[in-house]
Design an enzyme around this catalytic site. Structure first.
Site, PDB file in Angstrom:
ATOM      1  N   TRP A  15      35.348  32.172  33.601  1.00  0.00           N
ATOM      2  CA  TRP A  15      36.139  32.587  34.761  1.00  0.00           C
ATOM      3  C   TRP A  15      35.362  33.561  35.641  1.00  0.00           C
ATOM      4  CZ3 TRP A  15      38.545  31.546  38.620  1.00  0.00           C
ATOM      5  CH2 TRP A  15      39.590  32.254  39.217  1.00  0.00           C
ATOM      6  N   LYS A 194      52.185  34.442  30.295  1.00  0.00           N
ATOM      7  CA  LYS A 194      51.995  32.984  30.260  1.00  0.00           C
ATOM      8  C   LYS A 194      50.999  32.587  29.171  1.00  0.00           C
ATOM      9  CE  LYS A 194      47.705  32.605  32.037  1.00  0.00           C
ATOM     10  NZ  LYS A 194      46.586  31.685  31.774  1.00  0.00           N
TER      11      LYS A 194
END
EC number: 1.1.1.94
Length: 336
Positions: A15, A194
């Site tokens: 990322w 999440k």
């Protein structure tokens, strides 16, 4: 002619490298920092990150270094893309090197163990900067898809709308569309929780429980995320946007999601040790499930799915038993 925006990215994982690519494609001069000289050399000589994004061509205006001072020098934005539980120690080393006035940008989706702090709170605590100099990038942003220049939207959040707009301009490309938001609390919690729900859905998939179970977990997971967010002062509308529902759907439905994959392996009967052995990168939800539950308990918020994930991952409870217990909870109205 104005000088290009400079960005330092601390972290050469998938990322960090992918977002560095976004910044470079948007016209920034980007320097990645990492500990391993071999990986930095590979980025500079082959224009790829062979360890985390093999086969993805990196822009010419992105380079890598192992010298933290070199990376941080004159950076308009200092992007932090390390595992959330290592942030405090790393940032303590980097803080003396930070450029004056640099905006610190968190890509991390977690809650710190022990303190139950969100990542922006850890940044403020360590770097001693105000909230107006701390921003968050979040949303449905699977690193490999971003690095492949596939279309995606994201949220850049900062209490100072002007700072959010500056970061928005610095990372806006034809394939990466950022929206601004001033609700940092909601945006961070959406990303952190999440990961936990992604583990739960992965476990259900690994057990072969079907799509109804998956839909139920996603929806009730969003409900408990929203409850926690509201208790901490977040705007409930944030959770129906990219930082909430958008990120949750991507994580719970993609084989590229580390948390979903980790949960799937657990649901298939692998032990925690076996699953860790086959997972090359950090599945943030594995550690954050404990800190998210800690945060919820501090604020008196009921989070049964998160409790179930903690029981399976850290307390050795059988997924079969855990699902039965979750399904046998007392009946209640949906909106509670």
């Amino acid at each position: 002619m104005s000088k290009p925006v400079k960005a330092a990215v601390f972290g050469t994982g998938s990322w960090g490298t992918a977002f560095g690519t976004v910044l470079a494609d948007a016209g920034c001069e980007v320097t990645l920092w990492g500990r391993r000289a071999a990986l930095a050399d590979a980025v500079n000589s082959t224009r790829t990150n062979p360890d985390y994004l093999p086969g993805v061509e990196l822009p010419e205006n992105l380079r890598a270094t192992t010298d933290a001072a070199e990376a941080a020098r004159d950076a308009d934005f200092t992007v932090l893309a390390v595992p959330s539980q290592t942030l405090r120690a790393g940032l303590a080393d980097w803080t003396p090197l930070l450029a004056p006035g640099t905006v610190l940008v968190s890509l991390m989706k977690g809650v710190e163990l022990g303190s139950a702090m969100r990542m922006s709170e850890v940044i403020g605590d360590v770097a001693k900067v105000g909230a107006e100099r701390i921003a968050v990038v979040t949303g449905p942003n699977l690193a490999r898809e971003i690095a492949a220049r596939m279309p995606a939207a994201a949220v850049v959040a900062c209490p100072d709308e002007t700072v959010a707009q500056r970061l928005q301009a610095a990372c806006h490309t034809p394939y990466f569309r950022p929206y601004t938001n001033t609700d940092v609390v909601g945006c961070e919690l959406g990303g952190a929780v999440k990961n936990v729900i992604g583990l739960a859905v992965g476990i259900a998939d690994g057990m072969g429980l079907g799509d109804n179970a998956k839909g139920s977990l996603i929806t009730r997971g969003l409900a408990e995320t929203t409850r926690l967010g509201v208790a901490l002062g977040a705007d409930p509308l944030t959770f129906s946007g990219l930082a909430g529902l958008g990120d949750l759907v991507a994580t719970c439905s993609s084989p590229l999601s580390r948390n979903h994959t980790f949960g799937t392996n657990l649901g298939k009967g692998m032990t925690l040790e076996e699953t860790n052995a086959v997972t090359k990168q950090t599945a943030e939800g594995v550690k954050s499930c404990e800190s998210v539950l800690d945060l919820a308990r501090r604020h008196g918020v009921d989070m049964p799915i998160t409790e179930t994930v903690v029981a399976i991952v850290h307390e050795g409870k059988s997924p079969v038993v855990a699902v039965k217990e979750l399904m046998s909870r007392s009946a209640k109205p949906e909106r509670r």
